[in-house]
Scaffold this active site. Structure first.
Site, mmCIF file in Angstrom:
data_model
loop_
_atom_site.group_PDB
_atom_site.id
_atom_site.type_symbol
_atom_site.label_atom_id
_atom_site.label_comp_id
_atom_site.label_asym_id
_atom_site.label_seq_id
_atom_site.Cartn_x
_atom_site.Cartn_y
_atom_site.Cartn_z
ATOM 1 C CB THR A 197 -0.891 0.017 1.260
ATOM 2 O OG1 THR A 197 -0.033 -0.210 2.391
ATOM 3 C CG2 THR A 197 -1.953 -1.051 1.205
ATOM 4 N NE ARG B 149 19.020 0.074 -0.272
ATOM 5 C CZ ARG B 149 18.452 1.224 0.056
ATOM 6 N NH1 ARG B 149 19.172 2.190 0.630
ATOM 7 N NH2 ARG B 149 17.180 1.435 -0.184
ATOM 8 C CB CYS C 192 15.478 6.383 -4.983
ATOM 9 S SG CYS C 192 15.372 7.286 -3.439
ATOM 10 C CB SER D 222 7.495 10.291 -4.189
ATOM 11 O OG SER D 222 8.486 10.555 -5.144
ATOM 12 N N GLY D 223 10.340 10.134 -2.352
ATOM 13 C CA GLY D 223 11.451 9.322 -1.844
ATOM 14 C C GLY D 223 11.272 8.985 -0.376
ATOM 15 N NE ARG E 92 13.422 14.135 1.029
ATOM 16 C CZ ARG E 92 13.682 12.877 0.650
ATOM 17 N NH1 ARG E 92 13.402 12.483 -0.581
ATOM 18 N NH2 ARG E 92 14.240 12.026 1.475
ATOM 19 C CG HIS F 22 15.231 11.480 -6.342
ATOM 20 N ND1 HIS F 22 14.050 11.913 -5.783
ATOM 21 C CD2 HIS F 22 15.657 10.450 -5.567
ATOM 22 C CE1 HIS F 22 13.776 11.173 -4.717
ATOM 23 N NE2 HIS F 22 14.731 10.269 -4.566
ATOM 24 C CG ASN G 148 11.540 9.229 -6.365
ATOM 25 O OD1 ASN G 148 11.169 10.145 -7.115
ATOM 26 N ND2 ASN G 148 10.872 8.877 -5.297
#
Ligand SMILES: NC(=O)c1ccc[n+]([C@@H]2O[C@H](COP(=O)([O-])OP(=O)(O)OC[C@H]3O[C@@H](n4cnc5c(N)ncnc54)[C@H](OP(=O)(O)O)[C@@H]3O)[C@@H](O)[C@H]2O)c1
Length: 342
Positions: free
Chosen positions: A15, A103, A132, A162-163, A238, A245, A318
């Site tokens: 979601t 990662r 991203c 949105s990142g 930001r 981005h 992104n």
């Protein structure tokens, strides 16, 4: 993982901003799905998400949901991924995780298929997606590295809200609406106002001053390019943009590349669109890259302040190349079917 005609795929965090994008990209790219299972928190359990003409009910994510699932696309925060991923791997799933949890784990491949797709074969149940900002950066850097050997990379990001996820997108819209109506601004996701502002919303190391995001970009870029001692430095900002981005990238190379040579190298690189005509004012913007798959590169200039220097302006969505699309491209490589767009 067994080769099949169709796979049982699950999205953890379906979601959220990345999870919802994953569901639509799976449909768009006609991923061979036998069954799609969607999971999120208790808050969203019971809601539905449309997929291939039907409504799929979102289930509550718990450690026992993974039996029978082939591929899990992870789109939750890192803590939840650390909690759930081992259960998924024990149940025999391959997890392609978007969070930062795995990662930098040396046993986990960190993959951008255009750059190091061969690393997918080394997985032991988990494959990590980069941050991203890193994903779009390495797509731009790899062809230049192959052509002229990178000696140093300096990147400054202009990152969309949105990142940070879907709540941050709502915050930018709500704050903008409030300001234009002369009302009080509420800060829920970011400590500072993001509307009509530029902020640094990540935790910074008290000694070095580097933010977590800057540290991620530096380490992940080196890992994906396979040059662990490459001098890379980053500044992350930001900006009040909803989606996609931008990155100002300055590189120094071993070999000289003119701006035209760099344009030629990049114009044949996978996943890249060179959008660069200074005389006609043509350069990429976040608005044009939003909703698209490619990494757009413009403002390619020779930097005469250093030996063999180049400037680039690199823009990508992104939520797509920076997250959901990259994860699904990894899944396509994993099952040996390369989707359209590649
Ligand atoms: N946004 C990007 O551009 C981007 C890029 C690369 C990587 N990532 C990474 O991808 C991950 C997801 O990011 P996002 O931007 O999509 O975040 P988001 O919009 O905040 O979505 C988070 C998702 O996690 C679910 N979730 C939260 N708490 C949960 C719980 N206790 N149990 C089960 N599900 C829970 C949420 O479900 P509810 O809706 O039910 O709360 C939602 O589906 C993060 O690790 C992020 O760092 C994001």
């Amino acid at each position: 993982m067994l080769k099949k005609d169709r796979y049982h795929v699950a999205v953890m965090g379906a979601t959220g901003a990345v999870g919802q994008e994953m569901v639509s990209i799976l449909e768009e790219r006609k991923f061979p799905i036998e069954r799609l299972s969607l999971f999120a928190s208790e808050r969203s359990a019971g809601t539905t998400i449309p997929f291939n003409g039907s409504d799929i009910i979102v289930g509550k994510l718990t450690p026992d949901v993974f039996s029978g699932i082939d591929i899990v696309l992870g789109a939750t925060g890192a803590d939840l991924s650390r909690e759930m991923t081992p259960h998924a791997v024990s149940a025999g799933c391959v997890v392609i995780d978007n969070s930062s949890a795995y990662r930098m784990d040396p046993t986990v491949p960190l993959v951008v298929p255009e750059v190091n797709g061969e690393a997918i074969a080394l997985h032991r149940g988990i494959i990590a997606n980069p941050n991203c900002s890193t994903a779009q950066l390495v797509v731009a850097l790899k062809p230049l590295h192959d052509a002229a050997r990178l000696q140093r990379v300096v990147v400054t990001t202009f990152q969309s809200v949105s990142g940070t996820g879907k709540e941050a997108m709502d915050e930018l819209v709500d704050q903008t609406r409030a300001l234009l109506s002369f009302k009080e601004v509420a800060c829920r996701v970011y400590k500072e106002q993001i509307a009509f502002n530029c902020i640094v919303n990540w935790e910074a190391d008290p000694i070095t001053g580097f933010t977590e995001e800057e540290t991620k970009i530096i380490g992940e870029t080196r890992k994906i390019l396979g040059v662990l001692d490459l001098p890379v430095t980053a500044t992350t900002i930001r900006v009040p943009v909803l989606r996609a981005h931008g990155e100002s990238v300055n590189i120094e190379c071993e070999k000289k590349l003119t701006a035209n040579e760099a344009r030629a190298v990049l114009s044949t690189a996978p996943g890249v669109v060179v959008f660069d005509d200074p005389g006609r004012g043509i350069y990429p913007t976040p608005l044009m890259a939003a909703g698209r798959d490619e990494v757009y590169i413009g403002r390619i200039r020779e930097d005469s302040s250093v030996a063999n220097g180049l400037h680039l302006w690199v823009v990508a969505d992104n939520l797509r190349k920076g997250a959901a699309l990259n994860a699904i491209q990894i899944a396509e490589h994993l099952i040996g079917s390369v989707g359209h767009g590649e």
